[in-house]
Design a protein around this motif. Structure first.
Motif, mmCIF file in Angstrom:
data_model
loop_
_atom_site.group_PDB
_atom_site.id
_atom_site.type_symbol
_atom_site.label_atom_id
_atom_site.label_comp_id
_atom_site.label_asym_id
_atom_site.label_seq_id
_atom_site.Cartn_x
_atom_site.Cartn_y
_atom_site.Cartn_z
ATOM 1 N N VAL A 189 25.409 -13.547 -3.855
ATOM 2 C CA VAL A 189 24.440 -13.651 -2.750
ATOM 3 C C VAL A 189 25.052 -14.500 -1.642
ATOM 4 N N THR A 190 25.029 -13.993 -0.409
ATOM 5 C CA THR A 190 25.574 -14.796 0.696
ATOM 6 C C THR A 190 24.473 -15.479 1.496
ATOM 7 N N GLU A 191 23.282 -14.897 1.485
ATOM 8 C CA GLU A 191 22.171 -15.469 2.255
ATOM 9 C C GLU A 191 20.868 -15.247 1.503
ATOM 10 N N ILE A 192 19.894 -16.117 1.756
ATOM 11 C CA ILE A 192 18.550 -15.828 1.267
ATOM 12 C C ILE A 192 17.614 -15.850 2.465
ATOM 13 N N ILE A 193 16.847 -14.758 2.597
ATOM 14 C CA ILE A 193 15.910 -14.691 3.715
ATOM 15 C C ILE A 193 14.560 -15.233 3.244
ATOM 16 N N PHE A 194 14.038 -16.208 3.971
ATOM 17 C CA PHE A 194 12.746 -16.828 3.654
ATOM 18 C C PHE A 194 11.682 -16.287 4.590
ATOM 19 N N GLU A 195 10.589 -15.839 4.005
ATOM 20 C CA GLU A 195 9.447 -15.433 4.827
ATOM 21 C C GLU A 195 8.229 -16.178 4.297
ATOM 22 N N GLU A 196 7.372 -16.608 5.194
ATOM 23 C CA GLU A 196 6.157 -17.264 4.730
ATOM 24 C C GLU A 196 5.287 -16.218 4.043
ATOM 25 N N ALA A 197 4.936 -16.484 2.783
ATOM 26 C CA ALA A 197 4.185 -15.488 2.014
ATOM 27 C C ALA A 197 2.801 -15.323 2.612
ATOM 28 N N ILE A 198 2.395 -14.049 2.761
ATOM 29 C CA ILE A 198 1.036 -13.789 3.229
ATOM 30 C C ILE A 198 0.249 -13.211 2.052
ATOM 31 N N PRO A 199 -1.045 -13.464 2.020
ATOM 32 C CA PRO A 199 -1.835 -12.805 0.989
ATOM 33 C C PRO A 199 -1.884 -11.311 1.296
ATOM 34 N N TYR A 200 -1.630 -10.479 0.325
ATOM 35 C CA TYR A 200 -1.604 -9.046 0.605
ATOM 36 C C TYR A 200 -2.349 -8.260 -0.464
ATOM 37 N N LYS A 201 -2.808 -7.081 -0.049
ATOM 38 C CA LYS A 201 -3.537 -6.201 -0.964
ATOM 39 C C LYS A 201 -2.597 -5.236 -1.651
ATOM 40 N N LYS A 202 -1.606 -4.771 -0.893
ATOM 41 C CA LYS A 202 -0.682 -3.755 -1.438
ATOM 42 C C LYS A 202 0.716 -4.031 -0.922
ATOM 43 N N VAL A 203 1.689 -3.533 -1.677
ATOM 44 C CA VAL A 203 3.061 -3.536 -1.182
ATOM 45 C C VAL A 203 3.647 -2.157 -1.467
ATOM 46 N N PHE A 204 4.398 -1.624 -0.512
ATOM 47 C CA PHE A 204 4.993 -0.295 -0.721
ATOM 48 C C PHE A 204 6.283 -0.139 0.076
ATOM 49 N N TYR A 205 6.935 0.995 -0.109
ATOM 50 C CA TYR A 205 8.207 1.297 0.562
ATOM 51 C C TYR A 205 8.047 2.589 1.331
ATOM 52 N N LEU A 206 8.569 2.604 2.545
ATOM 53 C CA LEU A 206 8.310 3.721 3.452
ATOM 54 C C LEU A 206 9.610 4.130 4.135
ATOM 55 N N SER A 207 9.967 5.416 4.064
ATOM 56 C CA SER A 207 11.149 5.895 4.795
ATOM 57 C C SER A 207 10.782 7.114 5.616
ATOM 58 N N LEU A 208 11.484 7.243 6.745
ATOM 59 C CA LEU A 208 11.414 8.481 7.505
ATOM 60 C C LEU A 208 12.812 9.041 7.554
ATOM 61 N N PHE A 209 12.956 10.302 7.247
ATOM 62 C CA PHE A 209 14.244 10.951 7.412
ATOM 63 C C PHE A 209 13.955 12.413 7.699
ATOM 64 N N PHE A 210 14.994 13.269 7.634
ATOM 65 C CA PHE A 210 14.709 14.663 7.938
ATOM 66 C C PHE A 210 15.143 15.504 6.758
ATOM 67 N N ASP A 211 14.453 16.591 6.570
ATOM 68 C CA ASP A 211 14.818 17.527 5.528
ATOM 69 C C ASP A 211 15.536 18.685 6.219
ATOM 70 N N GLY A 212 16.855 18.736 6.053
ATOM 71 C CA GLY A 212 17.668 19.709 6.788
ATOM 72 C C GLY A 212 17.246 21.141 6.553
#
Lengths: 389, 294
Positions: free
Chosen positions: A92-115
């Motif tokens: 690990v070269t760096e650790i990114i710190f973010e102030e934790a927020i209370p959240y209801k959900k967490v997910f992953y989202l991508s946009l790309f194209f289907d050739g």
């Protein structure tokens, strides 16, 4: 063209998307001082490193207090970072710190194209890792929604995503505009890939982005010249690869000993298949493309001659678009200028083959071949001799 | 016989101003293609190397009854050029340009669905029905009339394999270069559909590569709809997976299928697969003799 997380998040922010503020810890010995200087009590810690210039992130770790954060830094650094879709442990070269927020959900989202369908695609996943064959199947933990180019973005697309994520009505109302913005940005910046995650749905029903990166279509760069300075492609390339890149040559280094110079990815890949099936291995894959000019060919060969990994160069050109004799002139010019200490095997065929062979015949620096299988057999024999002697 | 092109084909060139376009237009004519005109805005009414020039594509179409357009425009102008071809209802557009912006192609694909034109490319090397007609940049002398229909993403790979077929005296009905870009006008399915109906084609050879989903889609299509024997090779199965190469849209490499995966799907769909490029001609020859196709 690839953009860093920080630049991508800046772009999202400018377009009205909420992004978590972050602070980067680089010197782990100063963890205590660093953490004490931060606002807030709870944090998201994201291990971060660069592999050949590409950003890699580890799993998010939640720290419940400043003391906890300091302890977790130690653990993260010792455990190293497991890159996505890879078993490899990276320091690990760096650790990114973010102030934790209370959240209801967490997910992953991508946009790309289907050739094959020529549509822009939203991929939403509840997990960080995507299933390998996700495009043709939908699963419990991910959903694919395609956007037709002519119809453009429509609200139902956002609704489909939101209901999949079990959002309530209040949240859906707010989220629709966010999803529209993602699509608009994808078009506006000629993106190939916009990847965001983790994405949080906060207690206040707002979509908040934590991680993000994007790739712009190389062919559309002329429309976004102001973005060029942010592109990070240079960082992931070795010096010679970068010199090639600037000259519109695709140059990729590998661990073997044979350097292949070709005019088209298809034939290049086929050569690699053939060489490796027969027990050889490649040191460099150099593709100038089917429309390459004489100068580009000359440049490509000069760069290869500088590459000390390469023990033998195999040049295989089957020309249609560009005339063979022009290619041959480019090769000869490169050979005349540079000192040549390694064997060079050349196979050239296609339009204007005869004048090309005339030009190359008698050049003491190269060995000419006509048949593909024969030339590969010769190369492997030559490489074997070299490694033994 | 063969598909898409034959002796009755009437070709126009779009963007004859470059020397490359002139060279290849002459080359096509020398091969036997009926070159009936060319389009250069502003030079309409003149004649260049024996070819009548028109200002607009629709004007050229009306005057020459052109059935196919060979396009040599720079990438920034391709969208405009293809839209003009669609408006003029040119039945077949072959675009040789490399480096066309991705989003231009996404836009065009949705327009082509309702158009009377079929697009091959971009970055296609063209189409050839050996002995009859060639529209594109391929070296004509490596092809030989016969009964194998060949369709390839990459142009250079097409040349390599076809030249080997010809050396072994296996002729081709028609050879099509689809182009190696991420988004292309016509895919494998569009072409093999025509091969299935073509009387001259007895066997279909598919040359795929890493990147995209086209090979997976065609494999499933073959299983359902194609009765003729199919041989498939996918270049790049020996490539280390974590690196990107060339123009094949490899950047999003965690999101695409590997060559090995594509070969597996082909095999599941009862397609004859070949793993090493030097075995392709052999395999085709064996099938032809075993099944007595010719």
């Amino acid at each position: 063209m690839r953009f860093l997380e920080s630049d991508t998040k800046q772009l999202l922010k400018e377009n009205g998307i909420k992004v978590l503020d972050y602070y980067t810890l680089k010197n782990f010995d100063n963890a205590r001082e660093f953490v004490n200087g931060l606002q807030g009590e709870r944090f998201f810690l994201r291990p971060h490193t660069y592999e050949r210039g590409k950003e890699r992130f580890g799993e998010v770790v939640i720290a419940s207090s400043k003391e906890d954060a300091i302890d977790k830094v130690k653990v993260i650094v010792e455990e190293k970072l497991t890159a996505l879709l890879s078993e490899k442990k990276l320091p690990v070269t760096e650790i990114i710190f973010e102030e934790a927020i209370p959240y209801k959900k967490v997910f992953y989202l991508s946009l790309f194209f289907d050739g094959s369908k020529a549509k822009t695609v939203f991929l939403i996943s509840k997990r960080r890792l995507m299933p390998k064959d996700f495009i043709n199947q939908e699963g419990d933990d991910h959903i694919v929604v395609a956007v037709d180019f002519a119809a453009g973005f429509s609200q139902f697309i956002a609704r489909k995503i939101c209901f999949f994520l079990d959002m309530d009505n209040e949240a859906i109302k707010k989220a629709i505009n966010n999803f529209k913005t993602f699509y608009v940005l994808f078009l506006k910046f000629d993106l190939k890939f916009l990847n965001m995650g983790p994405v949080y749905l906060s207690e206040e029903n707002e979509i908040v982005i934590s991680g993000a990166h994007m790739i712009m279509d190389q062919n559309s760069v002329y429309r976004h010249l102001d973005m060029l300075k942010l592109a990070t492609d240079k960082d992931e390339l070795q010096d010679l690869e970068w010199e090639a890149y600037r000259n519109d040559i695709s140059y990729v280094m590998f661990d073997g000993d044979i350097g292949c110079l070709v005019n088209g990815t298809g034939i290049g890949l086929a050569l690699v298949d053939l060489i490796r099936h027969k027990g050889g291995d490649i040191a460099a894959f150099v593709d100038v493309g089917g429309a390459a000019s004489k100068d580009r060919v000359k440049k490509a060969l000069s760069i290869m001659l500088k590459d000390k990994h390469i023990k033998l160069i195999f040049i295989n050109f089957f020309n249609g678009m560009v005339k063979s004799d022009e290619i041959a002139e480019g090769l000869i010019e490169a050979l005349d200028v540079d000192e040549v200490e390694i064997p060079i095997v050349v196979r050239i065929d296609g339009i204007n083959k005869v004048p090309a062979l005339k030009l190359l015949a008698g050049n003491s620096k190269i060995t000419l071949f006509d048949d593909l299988s024969e030339s590969v057999a010769y190369i492997l024999e030559k490489v074997k001799q070299k490694s033994e002697g | 016989m063969g598909i898409l092109l034959d002796r009755n084909t009437r070709m126009i060139t779009i963007g004859l101003n470059s020397s490359l376009a002139q060279f290849h237009t002459t080359n096509c004519r020398e091969y036997g293609t009926n070159v009936v005109g060319a389009v250069i805005p502003g030079l309409g009414g003149t004649i260049k190397e024996g070819v009548p020039i028109f200002n607009t594509i629709s004007h050229a179409k009306r005057n020459t009854l052109a059935s196919v357009a060979m396009m040599f425009l720079p990438p920034q102008l391709v969208l405009d050029g293809i839209l003009e071809c669609i408006e003029a209802e040119i039945p077949l557009i072959i675009c040789t340009t490399t480096g066309v912006p991705l989003h231009d192609m996404l836009k065009l694909k949705s327009i082509l669905l309702n158009a009377k034109s079929q697009l091959i490319g971009p970055s296609s090397v063209g189409i050839i029905t050996p002995g009859e007609c060639k529209v594109g940049v391929m070296p004509g002398f490596i092809f030989m009339p016969g009964n194998v229909g060949v369709v390839s993403r990459s142009g250079s790979l097409l040349y390599e394999i076809v030249s080997e077929l010809t050396k072994q005296e296996i002729g081709q009905s028609t050879c099509v270069g689809l182009g190696g870009d991420n988004v292309i006008g016509s895919d494998f399915i569009d072409i093999i559909k025509l091969f299935e109906k073509d009387y001259a084609t007895k066997l279909i050879l598919i040359l795929g590569e890493i990147g995209g989903n086209y090979e997976i889609d065609v494999a499933h299509y073959i299983k359902k709809y194609i009765s003729k024997p199919v041989v498939a090779y996918v270049a790049g199965s020996m490539m280390p997976r974590d690196r990107q190469v060339g123009h094949s849209g490899m950047e999003i490499n965690t999101l695409i299928h590997s060559a090995e995966k594509k070969l597996e799907v082909f095999e599941e769909c009862a397609v004859n697969i070949v793993r090493s490029p030097d075995k392709i001609a052999q395999k085709v020859k064996k099938l032809i003799y075993d099944k007595e196709l010719i």
